[in-house]
Design a protein around this motif. Structure first.
Motif, mmCIF file in Angstrom:
data_model
loop_
_atom_site.group_PDB
_atom_site.id
_atom_site.type_symbol
_atom_site.label_atom_id
_atom_site.label_comp_id
_atom_site.label_asym_id
_atom_site.label_seq_id
_atom_site.Cartn_x
_atom_site.Cartn_y
_atom_site.Cartn_z
ATOM 1 N N ALA A 149 -7.929 16.456 2.066
ATOM 2 C CA ALA A 149 -6.684 17.229 1.941
ATOM 3 C C ALA A 149 -6.765 18.133 0.723
ATOM 4 O O ALA A 149 -7.512 17.885 -0.189
ATOM 5 C CB ALA A 149 -5.496 16.286 1.770
ATOM 6 N N SER B 117 -3.629 3.546 10.119
ATOM 7 C CA SER B 117 -4.536 4.367 9.301
ATOM 8 C C SER B 117 -5.891 3.670 9.125
ATOM 9 O O SER B 117 -6.915 4.312 8.961
ATOM 10 C CB SER B 117 -3.908 4.669 7.939
ATOM 11 O OG SER B 117 -3.940 3.511 7.110
ATOM 12 N N THR C 284 -1.040 4.239 2.497
ATOM 13 C CA THR C 284 -1.357 4.875 3.792
ATOM 14 C C THR C 284 -1.723 6.344 3.571
ATOM 15 O O THR C 284 -2.715 6.837 4.124
ATOM 16 C CB THR C 284 -0.157 4.761 4.761
ATOM 17 O OG1 THR C 284 0.210 3.389 4.838
ATOM 18 C CG2 THR C 284 -0.488 5.285 6.141
ATOM 19 N N ALA C 285 -0.926 7.023 2.738
ATOM 20 C CA ALA C 285 -1.196 8.452 2.498
ATOM 21 C C ALA C 285 -2.578 8.623 1.875
ATOM 22 O O ALA C 285 -3.333 9.519 2.268
ATOM 23 C CB ALA C 285 -0.116 9.030 1.578
ATOM 24 N N SER C 286 -2.934 7.744 0.944
ATOM 25 C CA SER C 286 -4.247 7.945 0.297
ATOM 26 C C SER C 286 -5.391 7.570 1.236
ATOM 27 O O SER C 286 -6.456 8.171 1.178
ATOM 28 C CB SER C 286 -4.311 7.238 -1.058
ATOM 29 O OG SER C 286 -4.612 5.904 -0.891
ATOM 30 N N ILE D 127 6.415 1.047 8.191
ATOM 31 C CA ILE D 127 5.467 1.349 7.087
ATOM 32 C C ILE D 127 4.220 0.460 7.192
ATOM 33 O O ILE D 127 3.126 0.868 6.819
ATOM 34 C CB ILE D 127 6.124 1.228 5.679
ATOM 35 C CG1 ILE D 127 6.873 -0.092 5.510
ATOM 36 C CG2 ILE D 127 7.020 2.429 5.399
ATOM 37 C CD1 ILE D 127 7.358 -0.346 4.072
ATOM 38 N N PRO E 132 3.656 3.267 1.714
ATOM 39 C CA PRO E 132 3.512 4.694 2.065
ATOM 40 C C PRO E 132 2.453 5.389 1.220
ATOM 41 O O PRO E 132 1.671 6.200 1.726
ATOM 42 C CB PRO E 132 4.914 5.267 1.786
ATOM 43 C CG PRO E 132 5.833 4.085 1.859
ATOM 44 C CD PRO E 132 5.043 2.908 1.371
ATOM 45 N N ALA E 133 2.372 5.006 -0.073
ATOM 46 C CA ALA E 133 1.379 5.656 -0.953
ATOM 47 C C ALA E 133 -0.036 5.263 -0.533
ATOM 48 O O ALA E 133 -0.941 6.105 -0.490
ATOM 49 C CB ALA E 133 1.638 5.246 -2.403
ATOM 50 N N LEU F 192 -5.308 8.043 4.534
ATOM 51 C CA LEU F 192 -5.413 9.193 5.451
ATOM 52 C C LEU F 192 -6.071 10.378 4.746
ATOM 53 O O LEU F 192 -6.881 11.091 5.334
ATOM 54 C CB LEU F 192 -4.026 9.574 5.979
ATOM 55 C CG LEU F 192 -3.387 8.544 6.923
ATOM 56 C CD1 LEU F 192 -1.975 8.948 7.302
ATOM 57 C CD2 LEU F 192 -4.252 8.352 8.185
ATOM 58 N N LYS F 193 -5.724 10.535 3.468
ATOM 59 C CA LYS F 193 -6.305 11.642 2.701
ATOM 60 C C LYS F 193 -7.820 11.447 2.566
ATOM 61 O O LYS F 193 -8.595 12.384 2.759
ATOM 62 C CB LYS F 193 -5.651 11.680 1.310
ATOM 63 C CG LYS F 193 -5.897 12.945 0.548
ATOM 64 C CD LYS F 193 -5.063 12.940 -0.717
ATOM 65 C CE LYS F 193 -5.604 13.980 -1.684
ATOM 66 N NZ LYS F 193 -5.024 13.863 -2.994
ATOM 67 N N HIS G 104 -9.390 12.113 6.140
ATOM 68 C CA HIS G 104 -9.362 13.475 6.697
ATOM 69 C C HIS G 104 -9.533 14.558 5.644
ATOM 70 O O HIS G 104 -9.610 15.733 5.963
ATOM 71 C CB HIS G 104 -8.036 13.710 7.438
ATOM 72 C CG HIS G 104 -7.762 12.647 8.457
ATOM 73 N ND1 HIS G 104 -8.612 12.387 9.511
ATOM 74 C CD2 HIS G 104 -6.759 11.747 8.583
ATOM 75 C CE1 HIS G 104 -8.132 11.383 10.220
ATOM 76 N NE2 HIS G 104 -7.016 10.978 9.685
ATOM 77 N N ASP H 297 2.153 1.864 10.145
ATOM 78 C CA ASP H 297 1.458 3.100 9.738
ATOM 79 C C ASP H 297 0.186 2.764 8.971
ATOM 80 O O ASP H 297 -0.862 3.369 9.182
ATOM 81 C CB ASP H 297 2.362 3.959 8.837
ATOM 82 C CG ASP H 297 3.479 4.629 9.623
ATOM 83 O OD1 ASP H 297 3.395 4.646 10.869
ATOM 84 O OD2 ASP H 297 4.447 5.098 8.981
#
Ligand code: FAD
Length: 320
Positions: free
Chosen positions: A320, A223, A310-312, A216, A307-308, A314-315, A318, A219
């Motif tokens: 989403a 990112s 990293t996801a934000s 994690i 994880p939250a 990446l969002k 890129h 990742d």
């Protein structure tokens, strides 16, 4: 004249050199003199552009044996060049190479030295340089009384000042002594920015519980395009390689952004990272000492926050 040592890694000028030139140029202005830079060997960068940071001239000693860093040889050549050019103040970055040669240059020139300076000297009466001591917990002001002065400047303590200007590049003839060592090979870790040069660093501590949980963190680093670091117990336990260990007994770094995850913020850890421009701490304990040194803090469980985050990231990159 203020002479600034340009540190390089193979063919590239190291980022700490731009700050050292900015500092040297501001000091030269204060003293009513010139700021000139000194390069041993060659780089692929355009040396005239060092004028943007305030160097009016760049003296280049172009000799094949200076291409790899050899502290003893470099110190001799820098001291001889300083004598030849009549430099009265020498400025180095307080990084791994600057730390290795600045004291030796000072000895060769009979100069007073302050290592790890964090401000421009006070030159109103004498020449007083302020530096951090006790792992950044206090300041000391030291007066240099010798005619020639040597200063190494802490990374990120002055900043890179970029303006207009073009430097004149001149070749300088200085005798290069035979080296007492022979570099037979240099093996670089491929694809990774050395921690000392990294501008973004994501770092993990014992709060991540074990090496199996590092995914994690990796990742998040990926990112952001960041390098990775860790606290000492983590590398002692072989969860991560020793070259990632930052702190008093590890590598000292000065990135623009340092994200500390599950690290308590012990003084020995802070000693290696407290020159980061912005520190973000993620820790589930609101009382963790690291929060006192943080610019931003997230009180939360790393296993949920990372994880939250990293996801934000990446969002936002890129969409989403
Ligand atoms: C002479 C000497 C030199 C030293 N040199 C260094 C050095 O160079 N570098 C260095 O790092 N240390 C060094 N140390 C060790 C230092 O004193 C600390 O022991 C060490 O930094 C602690 O590492 P840590 O923060 O990873 O672990 P811990 O102190 O165990 O802290 C773990 C942190 O993780 C948090 N946490 C736990 N679970 C979670 C979770 N799920 N989510 C979020 N947060 C969580 C906890 O609240 C805690 O704050 C040195 C010590 C000595 C005596």
């Amino acid at each position: 004249m203020v002479l600034i040592y340009i540190d390089k890694d193979n063919q590239e000028i190291k980022k700490a050199s731009y700050e050292a030139i900015s500092y040297g140029a501001a000091l030269a202005k204060q003293l009513g003199t010139n700021a000139e830079a000194l390069l041993l060997g060659t780089v692929s960068d355009d040396l005239t552009l060092l004028g943007k940071y305030g160097a009016s001239k760049v003296h280049q000693i172009n000799n094949a044996s200076l291409q790899h860093f050899d502290a003893r040889m470099n110190a001799t050549v820098v001291a001889d060049a300083a004598k030849k050019l009549g430099a009265t103040v020498l400025v180095f970055a307080h990084n791994i190479n600057g730390k290795a040669i600045a004291p030796a240059v000072a000895v060769k020139l009979g100069a007073g030295i302050v290592t790890g300076a964090c401000q421009l000297p006070n030159t109103d009466a004498g020449f007083t340089v302020t530096k951090t001591v006790f792992s950044g917990k206090a300041f000391a002001s030291i007066q240099i009384e010798t005619p020639i002065k040597v200063i190494s400047i802490n990374q990120n303590s002055f900043g890179v000042l970029e303006g207009e200007g073009t430097a004149i590049v001149e070749q300088l003839e200085v005798e290069v002594p035979a080296s007492s060592i022979k570099i037979t090979a240099v093996h670089k870790i491929e694809g990774e920015i050395p921690l000392t040069e990294a501008t973004l660093v994501v770092s993990g501590g014992r709060g991540l519980k074990g090496p199996e949980n590092w995914g994690i963190l990796l990742d998040l680093a990926k990112s952001l395009g960041a390098s990775t670091a860790c606290s000492r117990p983590v590398s002692d336990a072989d969860w991560r390689p020793h070259h990632e260990h930052v702190g008093q007994t590890g590598i000292q770094i000065a990135p623009n952004l340092y994200i500390a995850i599950g690290i308590s913020g012990a003084i020995q850890h802070l000693a290696g990272v407290n020159r980061s421009k912005t520190i973000v701490v993620i820790n589930k304990d609101p009382e963790a000492p690291f929060f006192k040194a943080a610019d931003y803090g997230v009180i939360g469980d790393a296993f949920e926050v990372l994880p939250a985050l990293t996801a934000s990231i990446l969002k936002s990159k890129h969409g989403a």
